[in-house]
Design an enzyme around this catalytic site. Sequence first.
Site, PDB file in Angstrom:
ATOM      1  N   ASN A  71      -5.580  -7.867  -3.956  1.00  0.00           N
ATOM      2  CA  ASN A  71      -4.612  -8.290  -3.347  1.00  0.00           C
ATOM      3  C   ASN A  71      -4.028  -7.568  -2.036  1.00  0.00           C
ATOM      4  O   ASN A  71      -3.458  -8.410  -0.799  1.00  0.00           O
ATOM      5  CB  ASN A  71      -3.166  -9.291  -4.260  1.00  0.00           C
ATOM      6  CG  ASN A  71      -2.510  -7.281  -4.098  1.00  0.00           C
ATOM      7  OD1 ASN A  71      -2.822  -5.965  -3.901  1.00  0.00           O
ATOM      8  ND2 ASN A  71      -1.294  -7.480  -4.982  1.00  0.00           N
TER       9      ASN A  71
ATOM     10  N   HIS B 101      -3.206  -4.534  -1.361  1.00  0.00           N
ATOM     11  CA  HIS B 101      -1.753  -3.363  -0.930  1.00  0.00           C
ATOM     12  C   HIS B 101      -3.108  -2.437  -1.283  1.00  0.00           C
ATOM     13  O   HIS B 101      -4.151  -2.300  -1.620  1.00  0.00           O
ATOM     14  CB  HIS B 101      -1.460  -3.667  -2.982  1.00  0.00           C
ATOM     15  CG  HIS B 101      -1.883  -3.047  -4.118  1.00  0.00           C
ATOM     16  ND1 HIS B 101      -1.187  -3.814  -4.855  1.00  0.00           N
ATOM     17  CD2 HIS B 101      -2.776  -2.170  -4.404  1.00  0.00           C
ATOM     18  CE1 HIS B 101      -1.606  -3.203  -6.265  1.00  0.00           C
ATOM     19  NE2 HIS B 101      -2.637  -2.061  -5.874  1.00  0.00           N
TER      20      HIS B 101
ATOM     21  N   GLU C  91       2.832  -4.407  -1.336  1.00  0.00           N
ATOM     22  CA  GLU C  91       2.185  -6.049  -2.066  1.00  0.00           C
ATOM     23  C   GLU C  91       1.961  -6.468  -0.836  1.00  0.00           C
ATOM     24  O   GLU C  91       2.579  -6.292   0.732  1.00  0.00           O
ATOM     25  CB  GLU C  91       3.035  -6.096  -3.298  1.00  0.00           C
ATOM     26  CG  GLU C  91       2.824  -5.407  -4.266  1.00  0.00           C
ATOM     27  CD  GLU C  91       2.353  -5.303  -5.607  1.00  0.00           C
ATOM     28  OE1 GLU C  91       0.702  -5.793  -4.854  1.00  0.00           O
ATOM     29  OE2 GLU C  91       1.884  -5.518  -6.654  1.00  0.00           O
TER      30      GLU C  91
ATOM     31  N   ASP D   8       2.591   6.590  -5.343  1.00  0.00           N
ATOM     32  CA  ASP D   8       3.384   5.755  -6.547  1.00  0.00           C
ATOM     33  C   ASP D   8       4.040   5.479  -8.541  1.00  0.00           C
ATOM     34  O   ASP D   8       3.022   6.655  -8.055  1.00  0.00           O
ATOM     35  CB  ASP D   8       3.011   4.047  -6.630  1.00  0.00           C
ATOM     36  CG  ASP D   8       1.717   3.589  -6.001  1.00  0.00           C
ATOM     37  OD1 ASP D   8       1.046   4.871  -7.022  1.00  0.00           O
ATOM     38  OD2 ASP D   8       0.835   3.463  -5.916  1.00  0.00           O
TER      39      ASP D   8
HETATM   40  C1  F6R Z   1      -2.443   3.291  -7.423  1.00  0.00           C
HETATM   41  C2  F6R Z   1      -2.113   2.766  -5.784  1.00  0.00           C
HETATM   42  C3  F6R Z   1      -2.867   1.013  -5.750  1.00  0.00           C
HETATM   43  C4  F6R Z   1      -3.960   1.661  -6.813  1.00  0.00           C
HETATM   44  C5  F6R Z   1      -5.076   0.097  -6.447  1.00  0.00           C
HETATM   45  C6  F6R Z   1      -6.182  -0.287  -7.276  1.00  0.00           C
HETATM   46  O1  F6R Z   1      -1.896   4.390  -6.955  1.00  0.00           O
HETATM   47  O2  F6R Z   1      -1.581   3.300  -5.186  1.00  0.00           O
HETATM   48  O3  F6R Z   1      -2.871   1.091  -4.978  1.00  0.00           O
HETATM   49  O4  F6R Z   1      -4.938   2.134  -5.827  1.00  0.00           O
HETATM   50  O5  F6R Z   1      -4.374  -1.047  -7.451  1.00  0.00           O
HETATM   51  O6  F6R Z   1      -6.146   0.821  -8.825  1.00  0.00           O
HETATM   52  P1  F6R Z   1      -7.588   0.771  -9.538  1.00  0.00           P
HETATM   53  O7  F6R Z   1      -8.067   2.142  -8.658  1.00  0.00           O
HETATM   54  O8  F6R Z   1      -6.970   1.033 -10.644  1.00  0.00           O
HETATM   55  O9  F6R Z   1      -8.891  -0.793  -9.151  1.00  0.00           O
END
Ligand code: F6R
Length: 264
Positions: free
Chosen positions: A153, A155, A160, A82
Site C-alpha cells: 500500500n 507504506h 500507512e 518499527d
Molecule cells: C518493516 C517495515 C515495512 C516493510 C514492508 C515490506 O520494518 O518497516 O515497511 O519494509 O512492509 O515488507 P516485506 O519486505 O516483507 O515485503
Amino acid sequence: MPIKISKHIQTKAPTLFPDADQASVYAAQQIAELIHQKQREGNQVTLGLATGNTPKKVYQELIRLHKNEGLSFQNVITFNLDEYYPIGPDNDQSYTYFMRHNLFDHIDIQQENIYIPQTNSTPQEVAKYCQAYEDKIAEYGGLDLQLLGIGRNGHIGFNEPGSSFESTTRLVNLHPLTREDAIAQFGTIDKVPHQAISIGIHTIMQAKRILLLALGERKSEIMNKALSGEISVDIPASILQTMSQVEYILDQEAAVLIQEEDRV
Ligand code: F6R
C-alpha cells in the site's frame, strides 16, 4: 483531506538488477562502504534498519562480509523502523527476535548500540516512549543511512496511507493490507496485532541517505505508483520523489511496470 502535492521534480532513476540476490548484495555493499568510511574517519555510523522479507538477503550478505571479509560493526549504532504493539521481545514474531535471528546474533555489534522500539509501555506511557526514541536518534546526530522496504500500500516503516509527512515516532494503526500480509508470519488474521510503533516519515526524511529496496513482482504496481505517481499521503513512499538522498534499488520483477524514461 489528503495533502496533494503536484510533481515538478525529476525523480531519480532506480538502480536496476536482474535478480533479488544482486540487488541485495549491492545494498549491502553500500552499507558496508559507509561503515568502512566512518571507521577510517574514526566515527560511529547510525543505521536505520528494516525487517520483513526484503532485507533478509542484505543481512545475509552483511553477515558474510563480517565472517569472511572482516567487516566489523563495532562502530555501528542501529535504530529499527518499527515493532508491533504490543508484543514481547522474545516472541518469535517480534521484530526484535527477527533482528537477532537475521543479523545481530551473527555480527560483532555492541548490544548497547541496538535500538528497536520496545512495545511494553502502557497506552498512557507510549507517547513519552516514542519521543524518547526520537530524542535518542537525534542524540546520535540523526540517521546516516536508512534502509527501507515498501508495503504493497506504499507504506514505509509502518507509516500507512494517510500518515502525515511531518510525522515522527508514534503509535500507529495497521492498515488492513498490512495485517493481511502479516498472516504469513502470524498464522491467522486474528493473531496479527492491530497496532505498531513506527518511526515517522519526517524522521525517515531526515536520514542523510536512504536506500529503498523493492524485490519481486508483487511490489511492481506500488513501485510504479511510488516512483511515477502523484506525491500524496495516500502513497507514503511517494514523498521520497522529492528527496535527492534517496536511491531506489529494484530487481527486474519489481521494475516491470516502471516506464522507460524512469529507468537508468
Ligand atoms: C518493516 C517495515 C515495512 C516493510 C514492508 C515490506 O520494518 O518497516 O515497511 O519494509 O512492509 O515488507 P516485506 O519486505 O516483507 O515485503
